[in-house]
Design a protein around this motif. Structure first.
Motif, PDB file in Angstrom:
ATOM      1  N   ALA A  85      28.132  25.871 -29.036  1.00 25.87           N
ATOM      2  CA  ALA A  85      27.654  24.697 -27.982  1.00 25.87           C
ATOM      3  C   ALA A  85      27.166  23.614 -28.737  1.00 25.87           C
ATOM      4  O   ALA A  85      26.344  23.618 -29.433  1.00 25.87           O
ATOM      5  CB  ALA A  85      26.306  25.668 -27.336  1.00 25.87           C
ATOM      6  N   LYS A  86      27.368  22.489 -27.981  1.00 31.18           N
ATOM      7  CA  LYS A  86      27.451  21.127 -28.591  1.00 31.18           C
ATOM      8  C   LYS A  86      25.687  20.623 -27.798  1.00 31.18           C
ATOM      9  O   LYS A  86      25.008  19.962 -28.673  1.00 31.18           O
ATOM     10  CB  LYS A  86      28.204  20.030 -28.134  1.00 31.18           C
ATOM     11  CG  LYS A  86      29.266  20.043 -28.789  1.00 31.18           C
ATOM     12  CD  LYS A  86      30.430  18.822 -28.181  1.00 31.18           C
ATOM     13  CE  LYS A  86      30.670  19.009 -26.883  1.00 31.18           C
ATOM     14  NZ  LYS A  86      31.558  17.535 -26.548  1.00 31.18           N
ATOM     15  N   ASN A  87      25.425  21.128 -26.663  1.00 32.35           N
ATOM     16  CA  ASN A  87      24.181  20.918 -26.059  1.00 32.35           C
ATOM     17  C   ASN A  87      23.834  21.948 -25.075  1.00 32.35           C
ATOM     18  O   ASN A  87      24.285  23.078 -25.081  1.00 32.35           O
ATOM     19  CB  ASN A  87      24.335  19.640 -25.382  1.00 32.35           C
ATOM     20  CG  ASN A  87      25.753  19.625 -24.559  1.00 32.35           C
ATOM     21  OD1 ASN A  87      26.223  20.607 -23.855  1.00 32.35           O
ATOM     22  ND2 ASN A  87      26.368  18.554 -24.593  1.00 32.35           N
ATOM     23  N   VAL A  88      22.796  21.759 -24.261  1.00 34.47           N
ATOM     24  CA  VAL A  88      22.497  22.621 -23.418  1.00 34.47           C
ATOM     25  C   VAL A  88      23.514  23.265 -22.231  1.00 34.47           C
ATOM     26  O   VAL A  88      23.627  24.180 -21.827  1.00 34.47           O
ATOM     27  CB  VAL A  88      21.149  22.355 -22.514  1.00 34.47           C
ATOM     28  CG1 VAL A  88      20.733  23.184 -21.571  1.00 34.47           C
ATOM     29  CG2 VAL A  88      19.968  22.203 -23.634  1.00 34.47           C
ATOM     30  N   LYS A  89      24.078  22.181 -21.811  1.00 33.18           N
ATOM     31  CA  LYS A  89      25.293  22.354 -21.031  1.00 33.18           C
ATOM     32  C   LYS A  89      26.009  23.546 -21.594  1.00 33.18           C
ATOM     33  O   LYS A  89      26.566  24.425 -20.794  1.00 33.18           O
ATOM     34  CB  LYS A  89      26.041  21.325 -20.439  1.00 33.18           C
ATOM     35  CG  LYS A  89      27.198  21.507 -19.703  1.00 33.18           C
ATOM     36  CD  LYS A  89      27.841  19.808 -19.346  1.00 33.18           C
ATOM     37  CE  LYS A  89      29.261  20.251 -18.637  1.00 33.18           C
ATOM     38  NZ  LYS A  89      29.885  18.874 -18.450  1.00 33.18           N
ATOM     39  N   GLY A  90      26.430  23.167 -22.953  1.00 34.91           N
ATOM     40  CA  GLY A  90      27.396  24.236 -23.391  1.00 34.91           C
ATOM     41  C   GLY A  90      26.755  25.697 -23.667  1.00 34.91           C
ATOM     42  O   GLY A  90      27.632  26.488 -23.326  1.00 34.91           O
ATOM     43  N   TYR A  91      25.438  25.571 -23.887  1.00 34.92           N
ATOM     44  CA  TYR A  91      24.967  26.931 -24.080  1.00 34.92           C
ATOM     45  C   TYR A  91      24.773  27.709 -22.711  1.00 34.92           C
ATOM     46  O   TYR A  91      25.250  29.091 -22.762  1.00 34.92           O
ATOM     47  CB  TYR A  91      23.352  26.626 -24.435  1.00 34.92           C
ATOM     48  CG  TYR A  91      22.541  27.831 -24.302  1.00 34.92           C
ATOM     49  CD1 TYR A  91      22.663  29.073 -25.168  1.00 34.92           C
ATOM     50  CD2 TYR A  91      21.328  27.857 -23.105  1.00 34.92           C
ATOM     51  CE1 TYR A  91      21.702  29.975 -25.131  1.00 34.92           C
ATOM     52  CE2 TYR A  91      20.549  29.035 -23.364  1.00 34.92           C
ATOM     53  CZ  TYR A  91      20.795  30.030 -24.271  1.00 34.92           C
ATOM     54  OH  TYR A  91      20.185  31.123 -23.920  1.00 34.92           O
ATOM     55  N   HIS A  92      24.719  26.916 -21.621  1.00 27.00           N
ATOM     56  CA  HIS A  92      24.914  27.669 -20.309  1.00 27.00           C
ATOM     57  C   HIS A  92      26.518  28.101 -19.895  1.00 27.00           C
ATOM     58  O   HIS A  92      26.507  29.072 -19.423  1.00 27.00           O
ATOM     59  CB  HIS A  92      24.540  26.769 -19.088  1.00 27.00           C
ATOM     60  CG  HIS A  92      22.982  26.571 -19.007  1.00 27.00           C
ATOM     61  ND1 HIS A  92      22.018  27.456 -18.447  1.00 27.00           N
ATOM     62  CD2 HIS A  92      22.228  25.592 -19.400  1.00 27.00           C
ATOM     63  CE1 HIS A  92      20.657  27.123 -18.581  1.00 27.00           C
ATOM     64  NE2 HIS A  92      20.714  26.050 -19.164  1.00 27.00           N
ATOM     65  N   HIS A  93      27.096  27.266 -20.670  1.00 18.36           N
ATOM     66  CA  HIS A  93      28.680  27.827 -20.460  1.00 18.36           C
ATOM     67  C   HIS A  93      28.968  29.004 -21.324  1.00 18.36           C
ATOM     68  O   HIS A  93      29.623  29.944 -20.995  1.00 18.36           O
ATOM     69  CB  HIS A  93      29.612  26.573 -20.648  1.00 18.36           C
ATOM     70  CG  HIS A  93      29.903  25.824 -19.655  1.00 18.36           C
ATOM     71  ND1 HIS A  93      30.240  24.492 -19.629  1.00 18.36           N
ATOM     72  CD2 HIS A  93      29.475  25.819 -18.211  1.00 18.36           C
ATOM     73  CE1 HIS A  93      30.273  23.805 -18.423  1.00 18.36           C
ATOM     74  NE2 HIS A  93      29.759  24.575 -17.642  1.00 18.36           N
ATOM     75  N   GLY A 121      33.105  22.611 -20.610  1.00 22.98           N
ATOM     76  CA  GLY A 121      32.212  21.593 -21.218  1.00 22.98           C
ATOM     77  C   GLY A 121      31.106  21.851 -21.875  1.00 22.98           C
ATOM     78  O   GLY A 121      30.303  22.825 -21.693  1.00 22.98           O
ATOM     79  N   GLY A 122      30.756  20.900 -22.685  1.00 23.74           N
ATOM     80  CA  GLY A 122      29.662  20.960 -23.689  1.00 23.74           C
ATOM     81  C   GLY A 122      30.012  22.154 -24.736  1.00 23.74           C
ATOM     82  O   GLY A 122      28.909  22.288 -25.610  1.00 23.74           O
ATOM     83  N   LEU A 123      31.152  22.327 -24.977  1.00 27.82           N
ATOM     84  CA  LEU A 123      31.588  23.148 -26.015  1.00 27.82           C
ATOM     85  C   LEU A 123      32.572  22.551 -27.045  1.00 27.82           C
ATOM     86  O   LEU A 123      33.258  21.796 -26.709  1.00 27.82           O
ATOM     87  CB  LEU A 123      32.138  24.558 -25.750  1.00 27.82           C
ATOM     88  CG  LEU A 123      31.284  25.293 -24.483  1.00 27.82           C
ATOM     89  CD1 LEU A 123      32.225  26.597 -24.088  1.00 27.82           C
ATOM     90  CD2 LEU A 123      30.017  26.034 -25.389  1.00 27.82           C
ATOM     91  N   ILE A 124      32.309  23.049 -28.297  1.00 24.59           N
ATOM     92  CA  ILE A 124      33.566  22.992 -29.328  1.00 24.59           C
ATOM     93  C   ILE A 124      34.372  24.068 -29.325  1.00 24.59           C
ATOM     94  O   ILE A 124      33.989  25.107 -29.315  1.00 24.59           O
ATOM     95  CB  ILE A 124      32.736  22.693 -30.744  1.00 24.59           C
ATOM     96  CG1 ILE A 124      31.824  21.558 -30.869  1.00 24.59           C
ATOM     97  CG2 ILE A 124      33.950  22.727 -31.779  1.00 24.59           C
ATOM     98  CD1 ILE A 124      32.358  20.260 -30.683  1.00 24.59           C
ATOM     99  N   ILE A 262      26.449  18.471 -32.818  1.00 27.65           N
ATOM    100  CA  ILE A 262      25.837  19.484 -32.253  1.00 27.65           C
ATOM    101  C   ILE A 262      24.260  19.387 -32.236  1.00 27.65           C
ATOM    102  O   ILE A 262      23.626  19.055 -33.063  1.00 27.65           O
ATOM    103  CB  ILE A 262      26.208  20.853 -32.924  1.00 27.65           C
ATOM    104  CG1 ILE A 262      27.864  21.325 -32.530  1.00 27.65           C
ATOM    105  CG2 ILE A 262      25.278  21.742 -32.393  1.00 27.65           C
ATOM    106  CD1 ILE A 262      28.068  22.177 -33.412  1.00 27.65           C
ATOM    107  N   ASN A 263      23.804  19.226 -30.992  1.00 28.64           N
ATOM    108  CA  ASN A 263      22.398  18.939 -30.578  1.00 28.64           C
ATOM    109  C   ASN A 263      21.799  19.965 -29.641  1.00 28.64           C
ATOM    110  O   ASN A 263      21.708  19.292 -28.430  1.00 28.64           O
ATOM    111  CB  ASN A 263      22.105  17.557 -30.470  1.00 28.64           C
ATOM    112  CG  ASN A 263      20.555  17.014 -30.443  1.00 28.64           C
ATOM    113  OD1 ASN A 263      19.773  17.960 -30.859  1.00 28.64           O
ATOM    114  ND2 ASN A 263      20.219  16.021 -29.642  1.00 28.64           N
ATOM    115  N   MET A 264      21.676  20.982 -29.771  1.00 28.75           N
ATOM    116  CA  MET A 264      21.204  21.996 -29.030  1.00 28.75           C
ATOM    117  C   MET A 264      19.975  22.712 -29.040  1.00 28.75           C
ATOM    118  O   MET A 264      19.585  23.309 -30.064  1.00 28.75           O
ATOM    119  CB  MET A 264      22.496  23.143 -28.924  1.00 28.75           C
ATOM    120  CG  MET A 264      22.558  23.897 -27.502  1.00 28.75           C
ATOM    121  SD  MET A 264      21.387  25.294 -27.454  1.00 28.75           S
ATOM    122  CE  MET A 264      21.894  26.404 -28.657  1.00 28.75           C
TER     123      MET A 264
END
Length: 613
Positions: A85-93, A121-124, A262-264
Motif C-alpha cells: 500500500a502506497k497510501n490509505v487508498k491502497g490500504y483499502h484496496h 489503485g494506490g498499490l505497488i 510509500i506514505n501510508m
C-alpha cells in the motif's frame, strides 16, 4: 534509506513461517532496518499488530499482501503477486483484495487476476522472482505469453507502480531476461529476497511447520536440521552488499525510490456505531430519553427525586459521548430475546451501575438500591466505548446472532477471528508426526505432558520426571522436544471468537478485511484486540450453558405454575435453599419445595455438575 526486504512472511501466514510480529520488528531494528514490510499470504491478520509495533520501534511500516491467484493462462497452479500500500487508498484496496480472496472459498471458483485488476489503485505491484506466473511462463519457453501477461498487469497498475522482482537465487539468465523485458516495457526492477524466518538455523523449524500443514513426513530430520537456510532476515548491510556485489546498484536505487513514495497510515478511529432506526423518525437521543422516562414513570420509584436526577445525569453523559445508539442496539437485542422467551442474564461487570441499562431491561440490578456507581461504567473523562456483555442460553445464541445479522445487514455485522495455537500437547504431537512416529507412540509422548491448563513444554519438563527421561533417552527425542518448543505458541489455525461480534455503520470491508465465518456470516480478519482500534463496535453475546439449564427448568416450572416469575421469587416460600461446595467443581442445590425438586430431577441437572438432593 537502508535495504528493505519487500516480501516478508510472519506466523500469521499459518504454518508457513515461525516469525512472530514483535520478534520481526525487534530484529529489524537491531539489524539496521529503517523500514520493514509485511506481506503475508492472502490475509492481513497481523497488519495492525505489525503497524503498531513498527511505530513503537520507529521503523517505517510497509503494509502489504502476497496474493495467490489461479493461472489466467491455463496452467494448473497458483501464482503470487506482491502488493504494497502506497497510501490509505491502497490500504483499502488491500482489504478489498484480501476479502475477495477469503470469501471466494464457498463458491470454489478460481480466483484470477481479473478479480483484482480494478483494485490496484494506490498499490505497488511486484511480480515476485519465484512462484510467479510470469517466470513460470518464461521457464516453459512461452515468452510471448509472459509478455502478454505483463502488459495486462501494466494496464491496470498505477503508472510507475509495477515492478519485476529480482532474487539472487534465480539463474543469471533469468535475471537478465527479466531486466531486459522490464527495460523494454519501461518498468522498474526491485531486489526481492524472500524472508520466511529470522535466522538461518530456523530453516528446519519452518520446514516442520510446512509439513504439519501438508501432512508430510521428514524421513531423516537430524540430517535436514544441519542445513542452514537462505530465506532469513539478514542484516540490512548484508543484503545490500549481496546485490551490490552482483552488480545491481540500480535496483537498490529503485528500492529507495519505492520505499520513499510509500506514505501510508492506518486510519484508526473511534467505533462508528450503526444508526438505530427509531420509530417516527425520532433522533436516537430523544427515543432513548422517552424509553427511559416511560419505564421510570411505570416503576415504584417514579416520584423519587434521586432516581430522576440520576437518570438525567446518565442521559446527559450518554448524549455527550454519542452512545445513545449503542444503548438502543443493546436494548433492541434484549427486547427481541424476551419477546421470544429467551432468558438473559442479570448483567455483569460495571454495566450494573447504569440506571439507564436497568430501566431498559438490559440489567436486572437496581444500581441505586445497591449503591453502584455509573462512573465505573461510563465516564466522560475516559473516552472509551461502553462495554455491555449479554448472557444468553448457549442453545439460543445462534438465534440472537441471526436477528442482529438480519436487522443490520450482511455487510455490517460480523464475527471476530481468533487463533488456535500450537500449545504444549499439540506442538509435541504435530512434531512427532512429522518426525514419522506412529499414532500409538505419539499418544504415549503426548501423555508425558501433564494435563494442566496453559502448561508450557518448559514447565512440563520441570514437573514430569517421565518427560525428562524421554528427552534424555536419545538425541532424536531431545531434538523432537526442542523443535516442539521452537514452534510452541505459534498460531495453528483460525476459529471464531466464542462471544464477540462486530457492527459497523459502513460496510465492514471499509474498516477490516473479512473472510467467511460461521452461520453464513462474515468474520473480521482483525482479532478482538484490534477491531475497536480501527473503528468497529464490538459486542459480546456470551452463550452460557447454565442459562440453558435454567431456561429448561423454568419451562417445566411454568407447566406446574404458569404465573411463576423468577424475578419475583419469595424465598420465604421455601423451607430451605442452600448452596455449598462439593470439592472444587460441583455445587449442590437442595430445594425442599417438592414441585421444584421434581422439575430439577426431570431435566437431569447432574449432567451439568449439579445434584438435586
Amino acid at each position: 534509506m537502508s535495504f528493505v526486504p519487500l516480501q516478508v512472511l510472519s506466523s500469521y501466514s499459518l504454518l508457513s513461517s515461525p516469525i512472530k510480529i514483535n520478534d520481526l520488528v525487534t530484529a529489524a531494528k537491531n539489524r539496521g532496518y529503517q523500514a520493514m514490510a509485511l506481506t503475508d499470504n492472502n490475509t492481513m491478520y497481523g497488519t495492525v499488530e505489525f503497524y503498531q509495533a513498527c511505530i513503537k520501534n520507529e521503523v517505517k511500516p510497509l503494509v502489504g499482501l502476497t496474493i495467490w491467484l489461479d493461472s489466467a493462462t491455463g496452467i494448473d497452479n497458483q501464482f503470487a503477486l506482491v502488493l504494497l500500500a502506497k497510501n490509505v487508498k491502497g490500504y483499502h484496496h488491500l482489504m478489498q483484495i484480501s476479502s475477495a480472496k477469503m470469501t471466494n472459498n464457498e463458491q470454489k471458483q478460481k480466483f484470477i487476476f481479473d478479480d483484482i485488476q480494478d483494485m490496484l489503485g494506490g498499490l505497488i505491484v511486484i511480480v515476485p522472482s519465484q512462484r510467479s506466473e510470469m517466470t513460470e511462463l518464461l521457464e516453459r519457453g512461452l515468452s510471448g505469453d509472459a509478455v502478454q501477461l505483463l502488459e495486462q498487469y501494466q494496464q491496470f497498475a498505477d503508472s510507475k507502480a509495477l515492478y519485476l522482482g529480482i532474487n539472487l537465487k534465480q539463474t543469471n539468465i533469468m535475471r537478465q531476461t527479466l531486466i531486459q523485458i522490464a527495460e523494454k516495457h519501461e518498468i522498474g526492477c526491485l531486489p526481492l529476497p524472500n524472508v520466511e524466518y529470522l535466522d538461518s538455523e530456523d530453516h528446519f523449524a519452518t520446514q516442520v511447520l510446512k509439513d504439519i500443514a501438508t501432512g508430510e513426513v521428514i524421513n531423516h530430520p537430524e540430517i535436514l536440521a544441519k542445513d542452514l537456510g537462505n530465506n532469513w532476515l539478514k542484516p540490512s548491510d548484508v543484503f545490500e552488499k549481496e546485490y551490490l556485489d552482483a552488480g545491481y546498484e540500480g535496483l537498490l536505487k529503485q528500492l529507495d525510490d519505492v520505499v520513499e513514495q510509500i506514505n501510508m497510515e492506518i486510519p484508526f478511529a473511534q467505533p462508528q456505531l450503526p444508526e438505530f432506526q427509531t420509530p417516527n423518525a425520532e433522533t436516537s437521543t430523544q427515543y432513548l430519553e422517552d424509553l427511559c422516562h416511560q419505564q421510570l414513570e411505570q416503576s415504584e420509584n417514579a416520584q423519587n427525586v434521586e432516581y430522576q436526577q440520576r437518570l438525567e445525569r446518565e442521559l446527559d453523559i450518554i448524549q455527550s459521548m454519542g452512545f445513545a445508539d449503542y444503548f438502543l442496539i443493546i436494548h433492541d437485542v434484549v427486547q427481541f430475546a424476551h419477546q421470544n422467551h429467551i432468558l438473559t442474564g442479570p448483567g455483569r461487570g460495571s454495566a450494573a451501575g447504569s440506571l439507564v441499562a436497568y430501566l431498559l431491561g438490559i440489567t436486572s440490578v437496581d444500581p441505586i438500591e445497591y449503591g453502584l456507581l455509573f462512573e465505573r461504567f461510563l465516564n466522560p473523562e475516559r473516552a472509551q466505548m461502553p462495554d455491555i456483555d449479554l448472557d444468553i442460553p448457549d442453545d439460543k445464541r445462534e438465534l440472537i446472532l441471526k436477528y442482529v445479522h438480519d436487522k443490520y445487514g450482511h455487510q455490517h455485522v460480523g464475527q471476530i477471528i481468533t487463533f488456535g495455537t500450537l500449545a504444549a500437547k499439540q506442538a509435541i504431537r504435530d512434531v512427532a508426526r512429522v518426525f514419522g512416529e506412529m499414532p500409538n507412540k505419539i499418544n504415549q509422548i503426548s501423555a508425558l505432558i501433564p494435563s494442566e491448563l496453559n502448561i508450557t513444554l518448559e514447565r512440563a519438563l520441570a514437573k514430569s520426571t517421565r518427560l525428562q527421561e524421554f528427552v534424555r533417552t536419545s538425541e532424536r527425542n531431545r531434538f523432537m522436544f526442542e523443535t516442539a518448543q521452537r514452534l510452541e505458541g505459534l498460531p495453528r489455525h483460525f476459529s471464531t471468537h466464542a462471544a464477540g461480534i462486530v457492527l459497523s455503520q459502513q460496510n465492514l470491508i471499509e474498516t477490516t478485511p473479512v473472510q467467511d465465518g460461521n452461520e453464513g456470516m462474515l468474520m473480521s480478519q482483525y482479532s478482538k484486540n484490534y477491531v475497536e482500534r480501527v473503528g468497529l463496535l464490538k459486542m459480546d453475546f456470551l452463550g452460557l450453558r447454565n442459562l440453558s439449564l435454567m431456561a429448561n427448568i423454568l419451562e417445566q416450572v411454568h407447566q406446574i405454575k404458569p404465573n411463576f416469575d423468577i424475578e419475583k421469587i419469595d424465598l420465604n416460600d421455601a423451607k430451605t435453599l442452600q448452596l455449598f461446595q462439593r470439592g472444587d467443581t460441583s455445587g449442590v442445590f437442595q430445594f425442599e419445595s417438592a414441585g421444584i425438586r421434581n422439575v430439577l430431577r426431570k431435566v437431569k441437572p447432574d449432567r451439568f455438575g449439579l445434584v438435586v438432593a
